[in-house]
Motif scaffolding. Structure first.
Motif, short mmCIF file in Angstrom:
data_model
loop_
_atom_site.label_atom_id
_atom_site.label_comp_id
_atom_site.label_asym_id
_atom_site.label_seq_id
_atom_site.Cartn_x
_atom_site.Cartn_y
_atom_site.Cartn_z
N ILE A 44 0.84 -1.06 0.04
CA ILE A 44 0.03 -0.01 -0.01
C ILE A 44 0.86 1.30 -0.01
CG2 ILE A 44 -0.17 0.01 2.39
CD1 ILE A 44 -3.32 0.82 2.07
N ALA A 47 -8.90 -0.67 -3.54
CA ALA A 47 -7.95 -1.59 -3.74
C ALA A 47 -7.93 -2.33 -5.08
CB ALA A 47 -8.08 -2.85 -2.58
N PHE A 57 -8.54 -2.48 0.95
CA PHE A 57 -7.31 -3.13 0.87
C PHE A 57 -7.23 -4.56 1.69
CE2 PHE A 57 -3.20 -3.58 2.52
CZ PHE A 57 -2.22 -3.95 1.42
#
Length: 197
Positions: A120, A164, A182
């Motif tokens: 991320i 995501a 995510f």
């Protein structure tokens, strides 16, 4: 089903939310998350940062809370086979830990074994340092990392702030505002099923 074991790669000034939210969320559903930093031992603390967009041309950076390392880095080097996935958190930390050959070896292990890789924000910088890891793969990350993604043969995906992106065993997101989506996708890749009754 037994919980999975996840290796989280961090450095000083890694993004606070991307450590705490990910770790606590995964542990809440029964997974184990080992937070490691080069040359740090279990019980050591690292400084974290908080990045935010407040109307300037780029993000601001402020001090976050200290985060506890819960697994000695040197121990992990000999135990990589025992981990089910690796997570490269973002913030400032990736910028320097990606140059550590030991970190590169860890990432290479997960790439070569086909295990899940989660990244991320700036965490993608860690993956970029290992040839082939994101070549031909589509990843979401902070837009400032997009030129680097392209330079190593990856494909930048301009994800929404709460979105995501999944490319096979790789899950990525733009930044901490995407953590809910995510983590949801990370759990799917790990084979974790949550049922509401």
């Amino acid at each position: 089903m037994n919980g999975k074991k996840i290796l989280m790669l961090c450095g000083e000034f890694t993004e606070e939310y991307e450590i705490f939210v990910f770790q606590q969320g995964m542990e809440a559903v029964g997974h184990t998350v080992h937070v490691v930093c080069p040359d740090k031992n279990a019980g050591d603390m690292i400084a974290t940062s908080l990045h935010d967009f407040e109307g300037h041309q780029t993000y601001t950076e402020k001090p976050g809370h200290n985060a506890e390392i819960n697994k000695t880095f040197a121990e992990v080097e000999g135990e990589l086979d025992s981990y089910d996935a690796v997570y490269a958190a973002g913030g400032r930390g990736p910028e320097y830990i990606r140059t550590d050959p030991r970190v590169q070896t860890m990432v290479r292990h997960f790439h070569e074994t086909g295990k899940p890789i989660f990244t991320i924000c700036h965490g993608v910088q860690i993956l970029m340092a290992v040839p082939g890891v994101i070549k031909g793969r589509t990843v979401a990350c902070l837009p400032a990392c997009a030129p680097e993604v392209a330079a190593v043969g990856g494909i930048y995906y301009d994800a929404g702030p709460k979105e995501a992106y999944v490319d096979g065993n790789m899950v990525s997101g733009k930044g901490w505002t995407a953590l809910a989506a995510f983590m949801r996708e990370c759990l799917k890749v790990l084979g974790t099923e949550i049922r509401h009754t």
